[in-house]
Design a protein around this motif. Structure first.
Motif, PDB file in Angstrom:
ATOM      1  N   SER A 115      25.572  37.146   9.940  1.00  0.00           N
ATOM      2  CA  SER A 115      26.320  36.384  10.931  1.00  0.00           C
ATOM      3  C   SER A 115      27.655  35.895  10.378  1.00  0.00           C
ATOM      4  O   SER A 115      28.647  35.845  11.085  1.00  0.00           O
ATOM      5  N   ASN A 116      27.685  35.609   9.106  1.00  0.00           N
ATOM      6  CA  ASN A 116      28.816  34.913   8.510  1.00  0.00           C
ATOM      7  C   ASN A 116      29.704  35.884   7.711  1.00  0.00           C
ATOM      8  O   ASN A 116      29.245  36.575   6.812  1.00  0.00           O
ATOM      9  N   LYS A 117      30.983  35.907   8.048  1.00  0.00           N
ATOM     10  CA  LYS A 117      31.892  36.861   7.417  1.00  0.00           C
ATOM     11  C   LYS A 117      32.026  36.627   5.916  1.00  0.00           C
ATOM     12  O   LYS A 117      32.038  37.560   5.121  1.00  0.00           O
ATOM     13  N   ARG A 118      32.131  35.369   5.556  1.00  0.00           N
ATOM     14  CA  ARG A 118      32.235  35.026   4.144  1.00  0.00           C
ATOM     15  C   ARG A 118      31.012  35.540   3.376  1.00  0.00           C
ATOM     16  O   ARG A 118      31.125  36.114   2.301  1.00  0.00           O
ATOM     17  N   GLN A 119      29.849  35.350   4.011  1.00  0.00           N
ATOM     18  CA  GLN A 119      28.597  35.794   3.411  1.00  0.00           C
ATOM     19  C   GLN A 119      28.579  37.310   3.203  1.00  0.00           C
ATOM     20  O   GLN A 119      28.102  37.809   2.182  1.00  0.00           O
ATOM     21  N   ILE A 120      29.126  38.028   4.170  1.00  0.00           N
ATOM     22  CA  ILE A 120      29.171  39.489   4.063  1.00  0.00           C
ATOM     23  C   ILE A 120      30.038  39.900   2.877  1.00  0.00           C
ATOM     24  O   ILE A 120      29.667  40.759   2.076  1.00  0.00           O
ATOM     25  N   TRP A 124      29.039  41.849  -0.512  1.00  0.00           N
ATOM     26  CA  TRP A 124      29.804  43.046  -0.903  1.00  0.00           C
ATOM     27  C   TRP A 124      30.213  42.981  -2.383  1.00  0.00           C
ATOM     28  O   TRP A 124      30.092  43.960  -3.125  1.00  0.00           O
ATOM     29  N   VAL A 125      30.684  41.839  -2.809  1.00  0.00           N
ATOM     30  CA  VAL A 125      31.125  41.667  -4.195  1.00  0.00           C
ATOM     31  C   VAL A 125      29.921  41.739  -5.136  1.00  0.00           C
ATOM     32  O   VAL A 125      29.975  42.375  -6.188  1.00  0.00           O
ATOM     33  N   ASN A 126      28.823  41.131  -4.707  1.00  0.00           N
ATOM     34  CA  ASN A 126      27.591  41.209  -5.478  1.00  0.00           C
ATOM     35  C   ASN A 126      27.111  42.660  -5.588  1.00  0.00           C
ATOM     36  O   ASN A 126      26.626  43.092  -6.633  1.00  0.00           O
ATOM     37  N   LYS A 127      27.306  43.407  -4.515  1.00  0.00           N
ATOM     38  CA  LYS A 127      26.957  44.833  -4.507  1.00  0.00           C
ATOM     39  C   LYS A 127      27.816  45.593  -5.513  1.00  0.00           C
ATOM     40  O   LYS A 127      27.321  46.417  -6.271  1.00  0.00           O
ATOM     41  N   GLU A 128      29.107  45.306  -5.526  1.00  0.00           N
ATOM     42  CA  GLU A 128      29.990  45.971  -6.488  1.00  0.00           C
ATOM     43  C   GLU A 128      29.550  45.651  -7.921  1.00  0.00           C
ATOM     44  O   GLU A 128      29.489  46.531  -8.771  1.00  0.00           O
ATOM     45  N   VAL A 147      30.847  39.112 -14.854  1.00  0.00           N
ATOM     46  CA  VAL A 147      30.274  38.068 -13.999  1.00  0.00           C
ATOM     47  C   VAL A 147      30.876  38.198 -12.603  1.00  0.00           C
ATOM     48  O   VAL A 147      32.015  38.671 -12.444  1.00  0.00           O
ATOM     49  N   SER A 148      30.098  37.845 -11.591  1.00  0.00           N
ATOM     50  CA  SER A 148      30.693  37.766 -10.256  1.00  0.00           C
ATOM     51  C   SER A 148      30.202  36.507  -9.574  1.00  0.00           C
ATOM     52  O   SER A 148      29.073  36.045  -9.826  1.00  0.00           O
ATOM     53  N   ARG A 149      31.064  35.930  -8.787  1.00  0.00           N
ATOM     54  CA  ARG A 149      30.690  34.753  -8.018  1.00  0.00           C
ATOM     55  C   ARG A 149      31.490  34.750  -6.732  1.00  0.00           C
ATOM     56  O   ARG A 149      32.710  34.897  -6.757  1.00  0.00           O
ATOM     57  N   GLU A 150      30.736  34.608  -5.617  1.00  0.00           N
ATOM     58  CA  GLU A 150      31.362  34.619  -4.289  1.00  0.00           C
ATOM     59  C   GLU A 150      32.286  35.830  -4.121  1.00  0.00           C
ATOM     60  O   GLU A 150      31.818  36.960  -4.163  1.00  0.00           O
ATOM     61  N   ASN A 151      33.586  35.617  -3.969  1.00  0.00           N
ATOM     62  CA  ASN A 151      34.482  36.759  -3.700  1.00  0.00           C
ATOM     63  C   ASN A 151      35.231  37.247  -4.941  1.00  0.00           C
ATOM     64  O   ASN A 151      36.220  37.965  -4.828  1.00  0.00           O
ATOM     65  N   ILE A 217      36.209  53.706 -11.059  1.00  0.00           N
ATOM     66  CA  ILE A 217      36.325  52.318 -10.587  1.00  0.00           C
ATOM     67  C   ILE A 217      36.014  52.224  -9.086  1.00  0.00           C
ATOM     68  O   ILE A 217      35.697  53.235  -8.447  1.00  0.00           O
ATOM     69  N   ASP A 218      36.120  51.014  -8.563  1.00  0.00           N
ATOM     70  CA  ASP A 218      36.037  50.760  -7.124  1.00  0.00           C
ATOM     71  C   ASP A 218      34.728  51.271  -6.524  1.00  0.00           C
ATOM     72  O   ASP A 218      34.722  52.104  -5.632  1.00  0.00           O
ATOM     73  N   ILE A 219      33.632  50.695  -6.990  1.00  0.00           N
ATOM     74  CA  ILE A 219      32.309  51.245  -6.688  1.00  0.00           C
ATOM     75  C   ILE A 219      31.541  50.355  -5.700  1.00  0.00           C
ATOM     76  O   ILE A 219      30.334  50.471  -5.546  1.00  0.00           O
ATOM     77  N   SER A 220      32.289  49.473  -5.010  1.00  0.00           N
ATOM     78  CA  SER A 220      31.626  48.519  -4.117  1.00  0.00           C
ATOM     79  C   SER A 220      30.845  49.192  -2.990  1.00  0.00           C
ATOM     80  O   SER A 220      29.783  48.732  -2.605  1.00  0.00           O
ATOM     81  N   GLN A 221      31.372  50.284  -2.470  1.00  0.00           N
ATOM     82  CA  GLN A 221      30.707  50.921  -1.321  1.00  0.00           C
ATOM     83  C   GLN A 221      29.557  51.842  -1.726  1.00  0.00           C
ATOM     84  O   GLN A 221      28.884  52.393  -0.859  1.00  0.00           O
TER      85      GLN A 221
END
Ligand code: ATP
Ligand code: MG
Length: 263
Positions: A115-120, A124-128, A147-151, A217-221
Protein backbone atom coordinates in the motif's frame (compact mmCIF):
# COMPACT_ATOMS: atom_id res chain seq x y z
CA UNK A 1 6.78 11.71 -0.81
CA UNK A 2 3.59 13.58 -1.38
CA UNK A 3 3.33 16.38 -3.88
CA UNK A 4 3.99 19.55 -1.97
CA UNK A 5 2.49 22.93 -2.56
CA UNK A 6 4.97 25.65 -3.55
CA UNK A 7 4.91 27.02 0.00
CA UNK A 8 5.54 23.73 1.65
CA UNK A 9 8.18 22.85 -0.91
CA UNK A 10 10.06 26.01 -0.05
CA UNK A 11 9.88 25.20 3.59
CA UNK A 12 11.04 21.64 2.97
CA UNK A 13 14.01 22.83 0.94
CA UNK A 14 14.77 25.16 3.77
CA UNK A 15 14.76 22.31 6.22
CA UNK A 16 16.86 20.17 3.93
CA UNK A 17 19.30 23.00 3.43
CA UNK A 18 19.72 23.62 7.12
CA UNK A 19 20.08 19.90 7.74
CA UNK A 20 22.71 19.84 5.00
CA UNK A 21 24.51 22.71 6.65
CA UNK A 22 24.51 20.74 9.89
CA UNK A 23 25.91 17.70 8.11
CA UNK A 24 28.49 19.80 6.34
CA UNK A 25 29.57 21.47 9.53
CA UNK A 26 30.20 18.01 10.90
CA UNK A 27 32.35 17.47 7.79
CA UNK A 28 30.15 14.64 6.60
CA UNK A 29 29.28 16.17 3.29
CA UNK A 30 32.62 17.34 2.05
CA UNK A 31 32.54 17.69 -1.69
CA UNK A 32 28.81 17.43 -2.25
CA UNK A 33 28.60 21.07 -3.10
CA UNK A 34 25.91 20.67 -5.71
CA UNK A 35 22.91 21.90 -3.72
CA UNK A 36 20.50 21.06 -6.52
CA UNK A 37 21.44 17.39 -6.47
CA UNK A 38 21.66 17.42 -2.70
CA UNK A 39 18.24 18.88 -2.03
CA UNK A 40 16.74 16.68 -4.72
CA UNK A 41 18.02 13.53 -3.06
CA UNK A 42 18.16 14.35 0.59
CA UNK A 43 14.65 14.66 1.86
CA UNK A 44 14.41 14.90 5.62
CA UNK A 45 13.99 11.20 6.23
CA UNK A 46 16.96 10.37 3.99
CA UNK A 47 19.13 12.76 5.98
CA UNK A 48 18.08 11.01 9.17
CA UNK A 49 18.98 7.65 7.68
CA UNK A 50 22.36 9.05 6.57
CA UNK A 51 22.94 10.18 10.16
CA UNK A 52 22.12 6.70 11.42
CA UNK A 53 24.37 5.07 8.85
CA UNK A 54 27.22 7.33 9.86
CA UNK A 55 27.19 5.43 13.19
CA UNK A 56 27.81 2.06 11.53
CA UNK A 57 31.40 2.81 10.54
CA UNK A 58 30.57 2.34 6.85
CA UNK A 59 30.01 6.01 6.12
CA UNK A 60 31.92 8.93 7.54
CA UNK A 61 31.83 11.36 4.62
CA UNK A 62 29.88 11.78 1.40
CA UNK A 63 32.39 12.94 -1.14
CA UNK A 64 30.80 13.71 -4.49
CA UNK A 65 28.28 12.39 -6.99
CA UNK A 66 29.15 9.44 -9.24
CA UNK A 67 25.85 9.20 -11.09
CA UNK A 68 22.41 10.75 -11.22
CA UNK A 69 19.98 8.19 -12.58
CA UNK A 70 16.23 8.16 -13.01
CA UNK A 71 15.46 6.60 -9.67
CA UNK A 72 18.65 6.64 -7.70
CA UNK A 73 21.80 8.67 -7.24
CA UNK A 74 25.13 7.04 -6.57
CA UNK A 75 27.62 8.89 -4.41
CA UNK A 76 31.20 8.29 -3.50
CA UNK A 77 31.74 8.10 0.23
CA UNK A 78 34.48 7.39 2.73
CA UNK A 79 34.14 4.98 5.63
CA UNK A 80 35.66 5.42 9.09
CA UNK A 81 38.96 3.98 7.84
CA UNK A 82 39.12 6.31 4.82
CA UNK A 83 38.24 3.58 2.33
CA UNK A 84 36.01 4.59 -0.57
CA UNK A 85 32.47 3.23 -0.58
CA UNK A 86 29.61 3.59 -3.07
CA UNK A 87 26.37 4.96 -1.62
CA UNK A 88 23.23 4.39 -3.68
CA UNK A 89 20.30 6.55 -2.60
CA UNK A 90 16.86 5.95 -4.08
CA UNK A 91 14.55 8.89 -4.50
CA UNK A 92 11.10 7.95 -3.24
CA UNK A 93 9.36 10.57 -5.40
CA UNK A 94 10.65 9.44 -8.79
CA UNK A 95 10.65 5.70 -8.26
CA UNK A 96 8.64 3.46 -10.56
CA UNK A 97 6.43 1.73 -7.99
CA UNK A 98 4.55 -0.31 -10.54
CA UNK A 99 7.71 -1.87 -11.89
CA UNK A 100 9.00 -2.47 -8.37
CA UNK A 101 5.74 -4.06 -7.32
CA UNK A 102 5.72 -6.25 -10.42
CA UNK A 103 9.19 -7.62 -9.69
CA UNK A 104 8.66 -8.04 -5.94
CA UNK A 105 5.42 -9.95 -6.32
CA UNK A 106 6.07 -13.59 -7.09
CA UNK A 107 9.41 -13.53 -5.28
CA UNK A 108 8.95 -15.84 -2.29
CA UNK A 109 11.62 -13.94 -0.33
CA UNK A 110 9.40 -10.91 0.08
CA UNK A 111 6.08 -10.48 1.74
CA UNK A 112 5.22 -6.86 1.90
CA UNK A 113 2.16 -4.73 2.21
CA UNK A 114 2.07 -2.96 -1.10
CA UNK A 115 0.00 0.00 0.00
CA UNK A 116 2.79 2.38 0.91
CA UNK A 117 5.15 3.76 -1.74
CA UNK A 118 7.97 4.35 0.69
CA UNK A 119 7.62 0.77 1.87
CA UNK A 120 7.86 -0.51 -1.69
CA UNK A 121 11.10 1.42 -2.27
CA UNK A 122 12.52 0.12 1.01
CA UNK A 123 11.73 -3.44 -0.02
CA UNK A 124 13.32 -2.75 -3.40
CA UNK A 125 16.56 -1.57 -1.78
CA UNK A 126 16.53 -4.55 0.57
CA UNK A 127 16.08 -6.74 -2.51
CA UNK A 128 19.10 -5.15 -4.17
CA UNK A 129 21.13 -5.72 -1.00
CA UNK A 130 20.12 -9.36 -0.75
CA UNK A 131 20.66 -9.99 -4.45
CA UNK A 132 24.15 -8.51 -4.21
CA UNK A 133 24.92 -10.63 -1.17
CA UNK A 134 23.68 -13.81 -2.78
CA UNK A 135 25.62 -13.13 -5.98
CA UNK A 136 28.77 -12.14 -4.08
CA UNK A 137 28.69 -15.21 -1.85
CA UNK A 138 28.40 -17.43 -4.90
CA UNK A 139 31.48 -16.00 -6.60
CA UNK A 140 29.83 -13.58 -9.03
CA UNK A 141 31.92 -10.40 -9.29
CA UNK A 142 29.57 -7.71 -7.99
CA UNK A 143 30.27 -4.88 -5.52
CA UNK A 144 30.36 -6.35 -2.02
CA UNK A 145 27.29 -5.08 -0.16
CA UNK A 146 28.00 -3.60 3.28
CA UNK A 147 24.74 -2.33 4.72
CA UNK A 148 21.35 -1.11 3.61
CA UNK A 149 18.72 0.86 5.44
CA UNK A 150 15.45 2.20 4.08
CA UNK A 151 16.30 3.84 0.72
CA UNK A 152 20.08 3.76 1.08
CA UNK A 153 22.55 1.02 0.14
CA UNK A 154 26.28 1.13 0.91
CA UNK A 155 28.55 -1.15 -1.07
CA UNK A 156 32.12 -1.67 -2.22
CA UNK A 157 33.40 1.14 -4.41
CA UNK A 158 34.56 -0.14 -7.78
CA UNK A 159 37.36 2.12 -8.94
CA UNK A 160 40.98 3.04 -8.51
CA UNK A 161 42.77 4.03 -5.31
CA UNK A 162 42.45 7.70 -6.18
CA UNK A 163 38.69 7.39 -6.13
CA UNK A 164 37.93 7.41 -9.84
CA UNK A 165 35.00 5.06 -10.44
CA UNK A 166 35.44 2.35 -13.06
CA UNK A 167 33.71 3.13 -16.36
CA UNK A 168 30.89 0.99 -17.72
CA UNK A 169 31.61 -1.40 -20.58
CA UNK A 170 29.54 0.96 -22.68
CA UNK A 171 31.94 3.81 -21.93
CA UNK A 172 35.10 1.68 -22.04
CA UNK A 173 34.80 -1.22 -24.48
CA UNK A 174 36.92 -4.25 -23.58
CA UNK A 175 40.49 -4.44 -24.89
CA UNK A 176 40.09 -8.20 -25.25
CA UNK A 177 36.44 -8.70 -26.13
CA UNK A 178 36.52 -12.50 -26.32
CA UNK A 179 38.05 -12.81 -22.84
CA UNK A 180 35.63 -10.31 -21.40
CA UNK A 181 32.72 -12.11 -23.05
CA UNK A 182 33.75 -15.46 -21.55
CA UNK A 183 34.10 -13.99 -18.08
CA UNK A 184 30.65 -12.46 -18.28
CA UNK A 185 29.09 -15.72 -19.48
CA UNK A 186 30.84 -17.49 -16.59
CA UNK A 187 29.31 -15.02 -14.12
CA UNK A 188 25.89 -15.35 -15.73
CA UNK A 189 26.22 -19.10 -15.28
CA UNK A 190 27.23 -18.77 -11.63
CA UNK A 191 24.42 -16.32 -11.05
CA UNK A 192 21.92 -18.70 -12.57
CA UNK A 193 23.15 -22.04 -11.32
CA UNK A 194 24.64 -21.19 -7.93
CA UNK A 195 22.99 -17.97 -6.78
CA UNK A 196 19.75 -19.05 -8.53
CA UNK A 197 19.09 -15.52 -9.75
CA UNK A 198 18.44 -13.85 -13.09
CA UNK A 199 19.79 -10.29 -13.37
CA UNK A 200 17.00 -8.92 -15.54
CA UNK A 201 18.73 -5.75 -16.75
CA UNK A 202 22.09 -6.99 -17.91
CA UNK A 203 23.87 -5.09 -20.68
CA UNK A 204 27.06 -3.10 -21.27
CA UNK A 205 25.41 -0.30 -19.25
CA UNK A 206 25.31 -2.37 -16.07
CA UNK A 207 28.73 -3.98 -16.26
CA UNK A 208 31.76 -2.00 -15.12
CA UNK A 209 35.09 -2.44 -16.84
CA UNK A 210 37.42 -2.57 -13.85
CA UNK A 211 40.89 -2.94 -15.36
CA UNK A 212 39.49 -5.40 -17.90
CA UNK A 213 37.63 -7.35 -15.23
CA UNK A 214 33.84 -7.25 -15.51
CA UNK A 215 31.92 -6.18 -12.39
CA UNK A 216 28.16 -6.63 -12.61
CA UNK A 217 26.10 -3.86 -11.00
CA UNK A 218 22.51 -2.64 -10.66
CA UNK A 219 20.99 -5.93 -9.57
CA UNK A 220 17.89 -4.62 -7.78
CA UNK A 221 15.42 -6.08 -10.29
CA UNK A 222 17.02 -9.56 -10.25
CA UNK A 223 14.54 -12.33 -9.44
CA UNK A 224 14.90 -15.90 -8.23
CA UNK A 225 15.02 -18.46 -11.05
CA UNK A 226 11.57 -19.84 -10.30
CA UNK A 227 9.92 -16.43 -10.42
CA UNK A 228 7.22 -16.39 -13.13
CA UNK A 229 9.12 -13.80 -15.19
CA UNK A 230 12.61 -15.31 -14.74
CA UNK A 231 12.63 -17.06 -18.13
CA UNK A 232 11.60 -13.94 -19.97
CA UNK A 233 14.24 -11.85 -18.15
CA UNK A 234 16.99 -14.39 -18.85
CA UNK A 235 16.18 -14.33 -22.57
CA UNK A 236 16.41 -10.55 -22.56
CA UNK A 237 19.75 -10.57 -20.73
CA UNK A 238 21.10 -13.10 -23.22
CA UNK A 239 19.94 -11.05 -26.21
CA UNK A 240 21.46 -7.87 -24.77
CA UNK A 241 24.84 -9.48 -24.15
CA UNK A 242 24.81 -11.10 -27.58
CA UNK A 243 23.99 -7.75 -29.20
CA UNK A 244 26.50 -5.69 -27.18
CA UNK A 245 29.35 -8.12 -27.85
CA UNK A 246 28.54 -8.22 -31.53
CA UNK A 247 29.44 -4.53 -31.46
CA UNK A 248 32.71 -5.41 -29.73
CA UNK A 249 33.41 -7.96 -32.47
CA UNK A 250 32.38 -11.19 -30.72
CA UNK A 251 29.66 -13.06 -32.55
CA UNK A 252 27.44 -15.53 -30.72
CA UNK A 253 23.85 -16.59 -30.99
CA UNK A 254 21.46 -16.36 -28.04
CA UNK A 255 21.09 -20.14 -28.35
CA UNK A 256 24.84 -20.68 -27.76
CA UNK A 257 24.86 -18.35 -24.79
CA UNK A 258 21.81 -19.99 -23.24
CA UNK A 259 23.44 -23.41 -23.45
CA UNK A 260 26.59 -22.13 -21.75
CA UNK A 261 24.53 -20.69 -18.91
CA UNK A 262 21.98 -23.39 -18.30
CA UNK A 263 23.63 -26.72 -19.22
N1 ATP B 1 29.75 0.08 -6.56
C1 ATP B 1 30.00 1.04 -7.45
N2 ATP B 1 31.25 1.54 -7.60
C2 ATP B 1 31.49 2.52 -8.50
N3 ATP B 1 30.56 3.07 -9.30
C3 ATP B 1 29.30 2.61 -9.20
C4 ATP B 1 28.95 1.58 -8.28
N4 ATP B 1 27.62 1.33 -8.39
C5 ATP B 1 27.18 2.17 -9.34
N5 ATP B 1 28.15 2.94 -9.84
C6 ATP B 1 28.02 3.98 -10.88
O1 ATP B 1 26.73 4.54 -10.81
C7 ATP B 1 26.02 4.32 -12.02
C8 ATP B 1 24.56 4.03 -11.72
O2 ATP B 1 24.47 2.88 -10.91
P1 ATP B 1 23.27 1.85 -11.10
O3 ATP B 1 23.26 1.35 -12.48
O4 ATP B 1 23.37 0.88 -9.99
O5 ATP B 1 22.02 2.80 -10.80
P2 ATP B 1 20.72 3.08 -11.68
O6 ATP B 1 19.66 3.38 -10.74
O7 ATP B 1 20.50 1.99 -12.67
O8 ATP B 1 21.08 4.36 -12.44
P3 ATP B 1 20.81 4.56 -13.98
O9 ATP B 1 19.35 4.89 -14.07
O10 ATP B 1 21.74 5.69 -14.32
O11 ATP B 1 21.17 3.26 -14.67
C9 ATP B 1 26.75 3.20 -12.70
O12 ATP B 1 26.64 3.26 -14.10
C10 ATP B 1 28.18 3.41 -12.26
O13 ATP B 1 28.78 4.39 -13.08
MG1 MG C 1 22.08 1.13 -14.20
Amino acid sequence: MVELSADKKDKTFHEVDSALERLKSEKRLKGVEDRRVASEVFDKRTLEVLYKLSNTGYLAILDGVISTGKEANVFKGLDDNDNFVAVKIYRIATSDFRKMQYYIQGDPRFKVKMSNKRQIVHTWVNKEFRNLKRAYENGVRVPKPFVSRENILIMEFIGDIEGNPAPTLREAPPLYPEEMFNKIIYYMRLLYREARLVHGDLSAFNILNFDEEPVIIDISQAVVVDHPIAGELLERDIRNISRDFKRFGVSSTPQEIREKIID
